[in-house]
Design an enzyme around this catalytic site. Structure first.
Site, PDB file in Angstrom:
ATOM      1  N   LYS A 492       0.845  -1.199   0.000  1.00 38.67           N
ATOM      2  CA  LYS A 492       0.000   0.000   0.000  1.00 38.67           C
ATOM      3  C   LYS A 492       0.879   1.247   0.000  1.00 38.67           C
ATOM      4  O   LYS A 492       2.095   1.171   0.218  1.00 38.67           O
ATOM      5  CB  LYS A 492      -0.915  -0.004   1.224  1.00 38.67           C
ATOM      6  N   TYR A 716      15.793  31.461   2.586  1.00 41.11           N
ATOM      7  CA  TYR A 716      14.663  32.299   2.983  1.00 41.11           C
ATOM      8  C   TYR A 716      14.757  32.725   4.442  1.00 41.11           C
ATOM      9  O   TYR A 716      15.223  31.971   5.304  1.00 41.11           O
ATOM     10  CB  TYR A 716      13.339  31.554   2.777  1.00 41.11           C
TER      11      TYR A 716
END
Length: 821
Positions: A492, A716
């Site tokens: 999965k 940043y």
């Protein structure tokens, strides 16, 4: 060399049932790899988890008529023209047949064993020796109890030298391999910790490996290795020893100097009184040691030192990886361009055929001339054409004068070119769409240019998935199970980020009992891609019932509401006895029937025929933590009682399972009928948080390096404040690729050339910055985000989370590359 079925019957001392005359050219142990049925002898091998006898009906239907068995199959009388050779042990018979085959050849045979470097030494010896003689060698890493006899069987009347690997994982195995290889020249590469769990000591492992060389004429090894030297002395061999040394000048092969520079290594040596040197285009210690083993053998075989030096200079790295990559125009590339011989072509074509079940996709082979085969071109390419046709290739693109001359032998779509440049300039590669393409060429044809032209380059960040490591992890847990215990493998969440199809296909090849995905769409995608294994849907949605019926996807059922809706849907579709998997809540309190609801559930199931319980299961809450052991035992007891109540309501067998990965390891008494293997399959022990065999490696490339002075900032919000003059590298991976922002600002690091490079400043969406001030590196070098030397568990520990989250966070825009090493 062909053998008659009568000759093989005599060699094996078998009881023969059947009278059909046959000539055997091919040996088969894996039914899925059938190629030439009329000339094949199938050995029905029994393992702890499988039995080759059950594949006999299918193989007979496909044309196989010769079988080595230890029991007559049911309805044997219906196989009117088959030969059954009855033996006590088909594996031992396979090994005996290979041993007798080996005895027909009075040629030098090199046997290679050790913990690492076997395949590199084998392939480098091939590069050094093949210009002068026809060599038969192990395909890839065929070095096991089954692989060795299959390799030796490839020897034929053209063979002038054999080179075979031998690998072992427990005591007693080498005794079976020695008479098969019967080496005249032995090489022990080194002794390390791989597969150490089945040996009481490293010394025992070394002594076991040395059994291969009992009857050798000469043994080559590192005379500076005290363990190996001691074990060789204890073995009391009569063989000549070439124990090369960098320390002991009395050794026959003394290494005087090893001089490394930026582009390679120069090695000066003395052998039997003369002084020579050679150079290799590598600087790592492993490559140097591998080259010294090759040097010793080449000298023993009287290859002139000048010839050795010339060929050493042009040694090429061994790409021991059959890679699956995403190509342009919807194509899938299978890159196996490190050699081109008949045996490896067969293996690569088999790999492609197994992975291209979609009948709407073409199979295209790009193949160069095959060099140094020892056969005439006419015979060789007739065999190649037969192989290509039998493997159902639709289109062949041949490169080289010899294969082009044999073009009329290929009765499929075909294009031929004199050389690689001609193909690249033709425009043909741009016309390939939605195809599976196998690229297989000898090194001198430089097929890397073809790979580059076909490969889809969308990102310099890739996730590499080692399929062999996945299988190693599967077998690690299989060995902890009773032979009859079944396995569900969790694929999965795109196989925990690794990509569900290739993982599922590999697991299907390993014949796991079930695959499990989260939702029906995941299962449907696997079916569309050609996966035929049974698939459980762990989180079924009511809106997806039709998809489950259409694609044979078996849902988990955890409530009466879901059950009623499923029954209604099945009845509307005319479906009966559709398998379902009943979930019991024993303590997770997430989903599941309460234990006291089981009698009511039995009554409801007995009153309908739309669905039928195939299995019953529950989830362990804390099997990975000792502090929850009492609760785990309570869960197991609760499950046993509830599942027994369910079973009592039905005559058919209902499979029971509760163990997850940690449960397999820690609660062997709770295996019941089946277990579910999740994170352990991908290389992580959930109990210790240690790595088993690493499956996934996330890597990227340095885009640019800046010299940034102290007191400047990076990234940043000016979060990356520098306290010294620094070299800052930018790499193309960010939080949109799955690199968690909390790893930035020095909280974690990646590896550049094996050294730690801390993340500097904030991690951006598509790029991040790392400090490489103290690392010798350049633009274009690789950066490892996680992998063999930087386990994913290091990152999960820093983030105070679990490895699952790291693995499943890798974005779909990151290209996946699959390989077998």
């Amino acid at each position: 060399m062909s053998s008659t079925i009568e000759e093989i019957t005599s060699i094996l001392g078998a009881q023969r049932i059947g009278t059909t005359s046959s000539t055997i050219d091919w040996i088969l142990t894996d039914s899925r790899s059938l190629c030439f049925p009329e000339e094949t002898l199938f050995f029905a091998l029994k393992t702890k988890r499988n039995d080759g006898h059950k594949y006999i009906p299918d193989l007979y239907q496909k044309g196989v008529r010769n079988f080595v068995v230890n029991e007559i199959p049911e309805a044997a009388s219906s196989y009117t023209d088959a030969n059954f050779l009855i033996v006590p042990n088909p594996l031992k018979s396979l090994q005996r047949l290979a041993s007798k085959h080996r005895e027909q050849f009075q040629v030098p045979v090199i046997g290679i064993t050790g913990s690492n470097g076997k395949t590199v030494v084998k392939e480098w010896l091939y590069q050094i020796l093949s210009p002068d003689r026809t060599i038969t060698r192990s395909p890839r890493s065929y070095n096991s109890q089954i692989g060795v006899p299959l390799s030796v069987w490839l020897m034929n009347e053209h063979t002038e030298l054999g080179i075979f690997e031998a690998g072992i994982s427990e005591m007693g195995e080498m005794e079976a391999l020695r008479p098969i290889i019967q080496p005249t020249i032995g090489i022990l590469t080194n002794i390390g910790g791989a597969h150490q769990e089945n040996f009481s000591s490293v010394q025992d492992k070394c002594m076991e490996k040395l059994q291969l060389f009992k009857d050798c004429d000469v043994i080559v090894y590192n005379g500076d290795n005290e363990l190996i030297t001691s074990c060789v002395t204890k073995s009391l061999f009569t063989a000549r020893e070439i124990a090369w040394s960098t320390k002991d000048s009395e050794r026959p092969l003394f290494i005087e100097k090893i001089l490394k520079d930026d582009t390679g290594t120069t090695i000066k040596y003395r052998y039997l009184g003369f002084f020579k040197e050679y150079r290799i285009p590598f600087i790592d210690d492993a490559s140097i040691e591998n080259s010294l083993n090759c040097l010793a053998v080449a000298l023993y075989l009287m290859v002139p030192p000048e010839t050795i030096a010339e060929r050493m200079l042009h040694l090429e790295p061994i790409a021991m990886r059959l890679e699956v990559k995403e190509g342009k125009n919807g194509c899938t590339l299978i890159n196996d361009s490190y050699n081109s011989d008949f045996a490896s072509l067969d293996i690569a074509l088999d790999f492609m055929m197994r992975r291209s079940e979609d009948k709407n996709r073409k199979r295209t082979l790009i193949l160069s001339d095959m060099l140094e085969s020892g056969q005439t071109s006419k015979l060789l390419y007739r065999q190649v054409a037969d192989l290509v046709h039998s493997r159902k290739v639709d289109h062949i693109i041949g490169v080289g004068e010899e294969i082009s001359a044999a073009a009329n032998r290929f009765e499929i779509q075909k294009d031929f070119f004199a050389n690689t440049s001609e193909l690249l300039n033709s425009g043909l590669l741009n016309q390939l769409h939605n195809e599976d393409i196998l690229i297989k060429g000898a090194r001198v044809f430089h097929f890397d240019g073809i790979t580059d032209a076909l490969e889809l380059k969308v990102h310099e960040t890739i996730l590499e998935i080692n399929l062999n490591a996945l299988v190693d992890n599967l077998n690690y847990y299989r060995n902890k199970l009773k032979p009859e215990t079944k396995i569900v493998c969790m694929v999965k969440a795109s196989a925990y980020g690794a990509g569900s199809f290739e993982i599922a296909k590999t697991l299907e090849d390993q014949r796991v009992d079930y695959l499990a995905v989260a939702v029906a769409d995941e299962g449907a995608d696997l079916r569309k891609a050609g996966i035929n294994s049974s698939i459980i849907i762990m989180n079924p949605e009511i809106t997806a019932f039709k998809t489950m019926f259409d694609y044979r996807l078996e849902p988990e059922v955890y409530s009466f509401h879901l059950l009623e809706e499923l029954i209604k849907a099945a009845e509307r579709e005319g479906v009966s006895n559709f398998p379902i998997h009943i979930k019991i809540d024993t303590g997770m309190h997430r989903l599941g029937f309460a234990p006291n609801e089981i009698p009511q559930l039995v009554q409801r199931l007995q009153k309908q025929s739309a669905v039928i319980p195939r299995s019953v299961f529950s989830h362990l809450v804390g099997s990975d933590a000792e502090r929850f052991d009492a609760f785990t035992r309570h869960q197991i007891e609760t499950f046993e009682a509830a599942s027994t109540t369910l079973q009592e309501g039905f005559k058919h067998k209902i499979i029971r399972h509760i163990c997850n990965t940690a449960g397999i390891e820690r609660y062997p008494g709770a295996q019941f009928d089946m277990v579910r293997l999740g994170i352990g399959l991908y290389g992580i022990d959930p109990f210790t948080n240690k790595m088993l065999h690493n499956v996934t490696t996330l890597k990227t490339t340095i885009l640019q390096i800046h010299e940034v002075p102290a007191d400047e900032t990076v990234g940043y919000s000016r979060k990356g404040v520098l306290t010294r003059d620094s070299r800052i590298a930018a790499i193309p991976i960010g939080y949109a690729d799955g690199l968690n922002r909390h790893l930035g600002n020095g909280h974690a690091y990646c590896l550049v050339n094996g050294q730690k490079a801390p993340y500097v400043g904030n991690i951006c969406m598509d790029v991040c910055m790392i400090d490489v001030t103290d690392i010798d590196c350049k633009e274009g070098d690789k950066a490892i985000i996680f992998g063999d030397d930087l386990p994913v568990t290091v990152l999960s520990d820093i983030l105070e989370t679990i490895p699952y989250e790291i693995l499943t966070s890798v974005s779909n825009r990151v290209k996946r590359v699959y390989y077998q090493d």
